[in-house]
Write a protein that holds these residues in place. Sequence first.
Motif, PDB file in Angstrom:
ATOM      1  N   GLU A  59       0.836  -1.206   0.000  1.00 44.31           N
ATOM      2  CA  GLU A  59       0.000   0.000   0.000  1.00 44.31           C
ATOM      3  C   GLU A  59       0.868   1.253   0.000  1.00 44.31           C
ATOM      4  OE1 GLU A  59      -3.231   2.477   2.661  1.00 44.31           O
ATOM      5  OE2 GLU A  59      -3.042   0.328   3.031  1.00 44.31           O
ATOM      6  N   ARG A  83      -6.288  -8.128  -2.091  1.00 41.22           N
ATOM      7  CA  ARG A  83      -7.112  -9.292  -2.421  1.00 41.22           C
ATOM      8  C   ARG A  83      -6.561  -9.959  -3.675  1.00 41.22           C
ATOM      9  NH1 ARG A  83     -10.817  -7.946  -6.424  1.00 41.22           N
ATOM     10  NH2 ARG A  83     -10.941  -5.734  -6.848  1.00 41.22           N
ATOM     11  N   ALA A 121      -5.074  -5.596 -12.920  1.00 37.96           N
ATOM     12  CA  ALA A 121      -5.262  -4.602 -11.858  1.00 37.96           C
ATOM     13  C   ALA A 121      -4.367  -3.385 -12.091  1.00 37.96           C
ATOM     14  CB  ALA A 121      -4.985  -5.232 -10.497  1.00 37.96           C
ATOM     15  N   VAL A 124      -5.438   0.520 -12.352  1.00 33.60           N
ATOM     16  CA  VAL A 124      -4.856   1.594 -11.544  1.00 33.60           C
ATOM     17  C   VAL A 124      -4.328   2.700 -12.465  1.00 33.60           C
ATOM     18  CG1 VAL A 124      -2.963   2.187  -9.965  1.00 33.60           C
ATOM     19  CG2 VAL A 124      -4.328   0.119  -9.569  1.00 33.60           C
ATOM     20  N   ALA A 163      -7.307   4.572 -13.764  1.00 32.87           N
ATOM     21  CA  ALA A 163      -7.969   5.347 -12.714  1.00 32.87           C
ATOM     22  C   ALA A 163      -7.179   6.600 -12.349  1.00 32.87           C
ATOM     23  CB  ALA A 163      -8.175   4.479 -11.471  1.00 32.87           C
ATOM     24  N   LEU A 214      -9.241   5.637  -3.068  1.00 34.76           N
ATOM     25  CA  LEU A 214     -10.234   4.774  -3.713  1.00 34.76           C
ATOM     26  C   LEU A 214      -9.569   3.533  -4.320  1.00 34.76           C
ATOM     27  CD1 LEU A 214     -13.246   4.535  -4.496  1.00 34.76           C
ATOM     28  CD2 LEU A 214     -12.638   5.661  -6.644  1.00 34.76           C
ATOM     29  N   VAL A 215      -8.451   3.735  -5.008  1.00 36.19           N
ATOM     30  CA  VAL A 215      -7.722   2.627  -5.627  1.00 36.19           C
ATOM     31  C   VAL A 215      -7.268   1.631  -4.556  1.00 36.19           C
ATOM     32  CG1 VAL A 215      -5.513   2.062  -6.738  1.00 36.19           C
ATOM     33  CG2 VAL A 215      -7.009   3.796  -7.745  1.00 36.19           C
ATOM     34  N   ARG A 219      -8.443   1.190  -1.490  1.00 37.42           N
ATOM     35  CA  ARG A 219      -9.590   0.476  -0.878  1.00 37.42           C
ATOM     36  C   ARG A 219     -10.058  -0.643  -1.784  1.00 37.42           C
ATOM     37  NH1 ARG A 219     -11.297   5.602   0.810  1.00 37.42           N
ATOM     38  NH2 ARG A 219     -12.777   5.771  -0.888  1.00 37.42           N
ATOM     39  N   GLY A 220     -10.008  -0.418  -3.079  1.00 39.25           N
ATOM     40  CA  GLY A 220     -10.428  -1.458  -4.026  1.00 39.25           C
ATOM     41  C   GLY A 220      -9.492  -2.655  -4.067  1.00 39.25           C
ATOM     42  N   LEU A 221      -8.237  -2.447  -3.723  1.00 39.04           N
ATOM     43  CA  LEU A 221      -7.264  -3.530  -3.745  1.00 39.04           C
ATOM     44  C   LEU A 221      -7.154  -4.281  -2.430  1.00 39.04           C
ATOM     45  CD1 LEU A 221      -4.349  -1.833  -5.728  1.00 39.04           C
ATOM     46  CD2 LEU A 221      -5.672  -3.821  -6.466  1.00 39.04           C
ATOM     47  N   HIS A 222      -7.552  -3.648  -1.340  1.00 36.68           N
ATOM     48  CA  HIS A 222      -7.360  -4.276  -0.016  1.00 36.68           C
ATOM     49  C   HIS A 222      -8.053  -5.619   0.101  1.00 36.68           C
ATOM     50  CE1 HIS A 222      -4.946  -1.927   2.705  1.00 36.68           C
ATOM     51  NE2 HIS A 222      -5.387  -0.842   2.093  1.00 36.68           N
TER      52      HIS A 222
END
Length: 193
Positions: free
Chosen positions: A80, A144, A151, A155, A158, A186-187, A189-192
């Motif tokens: 992150e 995840r 992905a 990114v 985005a 936002l990016v 949070r989408g990957l977590h």
Amino acid sequence: MPPEPLTPDRILEATEDVLRRYGPAKATVVDVARALGVSHGSVYRHFASKAALREAVTERWLAQSHAALSALADAQGPAEGRLREWLTALFEAKRRKAGDDPELFAMYMVLVGENSTTVERHMETMIEQLARIIEGGVGEGEFRPVEPTTAARAVWDASNRFHDPAYAPEWSRPGIETAFEAVCDLVLRGLHA
């Protein structure tokens, strides 16, 4: 003292100077040759055309960013933090280039408009670096399970507003940092996981 040998690096340095002086629309191979004190044929022995010379200048200019970003992509630590740092470094590098070197940035814009293979390779390099960060995050269970390259492209897309030269006029506007942070949040949070 004998004259300095004509090398591709010397030609590229001179081309950068000529581009800064005349701009990409007016700079010619003859101008580059004149700056080097050689015939334009000597320049063409190293670069087959004006387009090849422009591509090489752009490639050299973009390569300066690649090394720093690659080091961030391959650094140790949580994915992150590395991803946020990588995106921030890319945004800052693009803003710096647009502001500090507008003539070469204009050349880059010309090549983007021409669908340059140099620009395509640059984008692929950037996406590969993002994929390495994401793959590391998936491997550590921080992100995840996702296909890293897919992905990474998401990114890249985005965050487009913060690295695509078409948006350069927005990069100095008030609130751009807040918008950038919102996209990063936002990016991530989408990957977590």
